[in-house]
Design an enzyme around this catalytic site. Structure first.
Site, PDB file in Angstrom:
ATOM      1  N   CYS A  42       2.924 -16.117 -45.549  1.00  0.00           N
ATOM      2  CA  CYS A  42       1.163 -15.116 -45.082  1.00  0.00           C
ATOM      3  C   CYS A  42      -0.030 -15.831 -46.267  1.00  0.00           C
ATOM      4  O   CYS A  42       0.693 -16.259 -47.551  1.00  0.00           O
ATOM      5  CB  CYS A  42       1.969 -13.489 -45.733  1.00  0.00           C
ATOM      6  N   ASP A  44      -1.305 -14.600 -48.318  1.00  0.00           N
ATOM      7  CA  ASP A  44      -0.950 -13.289 -49.642  1.00  0.00           C
ATOM      8  C   ASP A  44      -0.305 -13.693 -50.955  1.00  0.00           C
ATOM      9  O   ASP A  44       0.653 -14.441 -51.403  1.00  0.00           O
ATOM     10  CB  ASP A  44       0.365 -12.003 -49.664  1.00  0.00           C
ATOM     11  N   ARG A  46       1.223 -13.099 -53.922  1.00  0.00           N
ATOM     12  CA  ARG A  46       2.195 -12.849 -54.068  1.00  0.00           C
ATOM     13  C   ARG A  46       3.649 -13.662 -53.857  1.00  0.00           C
ATOM     14  O   ARG A  46       4.812 -13.277 -53.836  1.00  0.00           O
ATOM     15  CB  ARG A  46       2.743 -11.286 -53.853  1.00  0.00           C
ATOM     16  N   HIS A  98       6.706 -11.364 -45.431  1.00  0.00           N
ATOM     17  CA  HIS A  98       7.043 -10.725 -46.341  1.00  0.00           C
ATOM     18  C   HIS A  98       6.711  -9.417 -46.766  1.00  0.00           C
ATOM     19  O   HIS A  98       5.993  -8.542 -45.911  1.00  0.00           O
ATOM     20  CB  HIS A  98       6.269 -11.117 -47.937  1.00  0.00           C
ATOM     21  N   CYS A 101       3.147  -6.280 -46.445  1.00  0.00           N
ATOM     22  CA  CYS A 101       2.254  -7.090 -46.551  1.00  0.00           C
ATOM     23  C   CYS A 101       0.956  -6.547 -46.169  1.00  0.00           C
ATOM     24  O   CYS A 101       1.012  -5.535 -44.924  1.00  0.00           O
ATOM     25  CB  CYS A 101       2.562  -8.545 -44.759  1.00  0.00           C
TER      26      CYS A 101
HETATM   27 CO    CO Z   1       1.440 -10.747 -46.229  1.00  0.00          CO
END
Ligand code: CO
Length: 215
Positions: A42, A44, A46, A98, A101
């Site tokens: 992803c 993202d 993090r 994750h 998400c």
């Molecule tokens: Co995500």
């Protein structure tokens, strides 16, 4: 401006740190790359692929998008996959989701977000396929986590079905596909499915995905 300057400063620190132990580290990697892994994760912030797996530059080929989707019409993903499998000859292709998400959460809700809703259509489809199982999960957070897991398993399946992977397997059973999830809460990776290296294992994967969690 201060934040951007910080990136250059940290980069210099990193290079100094690495070359202190191995002065030729960067020179050795300038001519070619030979990564063993292709990581599809992803976007993202993090979930940085290299940081969370502890790999060094040169070890991992990476593609990230919102909610780690593998779509057969995504030229970007397919180009990365083809290059990774056919040219770099990666041994392992990892789909990593994750928890928490935002893409998965958006797909589970009713709110409209515009363009990204089209991107997330596959996750809505996954929710519909598993509607009965998901309805039985009383706890919202557990249901959310289950959809994150199911999304990863679905993307591993999508990956297996691409002509790129099918052709590679016919040639010699490489690459192996893996599905895993990163837990934002404790920083740990959890395995969902490992070593999918042929269509018999894809059939097992589908069976695993259908199995109810029985809460
Ligand atoms: Co995500």
């Amino acid at each position: 401006m201060e934040n951007i300057r910080r990136l250059f400063a940290q980069n210099r620190d990193l290079v100094a740190d690495i070359t202190k132990n191995d002065p030729e580290f960067f020179k050795k990697r300038a001519g070619k790359q030979e990564p063993h892994f292709l990581f599809i994760g992803c976007a993202d912030s993090r979930v940085p692929a290299e940081t969370l797996t502890g790999v060094a530059p040169g070890e991992m080929f990476v593609h990230r998008n919102i909610a780690n989707q593998v779509r057969s019409v995504d030229l970007n993903l397919l180009s990365v996959l083809q290059y990774g499998v056919e040219v770099l000859d990666v041994k392992h292709v990892i789909v990593c989701g994750h928890y928490e998400c935002g893409g998965v959460k958006a797909a589970m809700g009713d709110q409209n977000y515009g363009l990204v809703d089209h991107w997330l259509a596959g996750i809505r489809d996954t929710c519909n396929r598993h509607e009965q199982e998901l309805q039985r999960i009383g706890d919202d957070d557990r249901r959310f986590r289950r959809v994150v897991d199911l999304n990863v398993l679905r993307q591993v399946y999508n990956l297996a079905r691409t002509p790129i992977v099918q052709t590679a397997w016919k040639r010699g059973r490489r690459p192996m596909l893996h599905g895993m999830v990163y837990d934002i809460h404790d920083g740990l990776l959890k395995e969902l499915v490992l070593q999918v290296d042929g269509n018999d294992r894809v059939a097992e994967l589908l069976e695993t995905t259908r199995r109810s969690i029985g809460d």
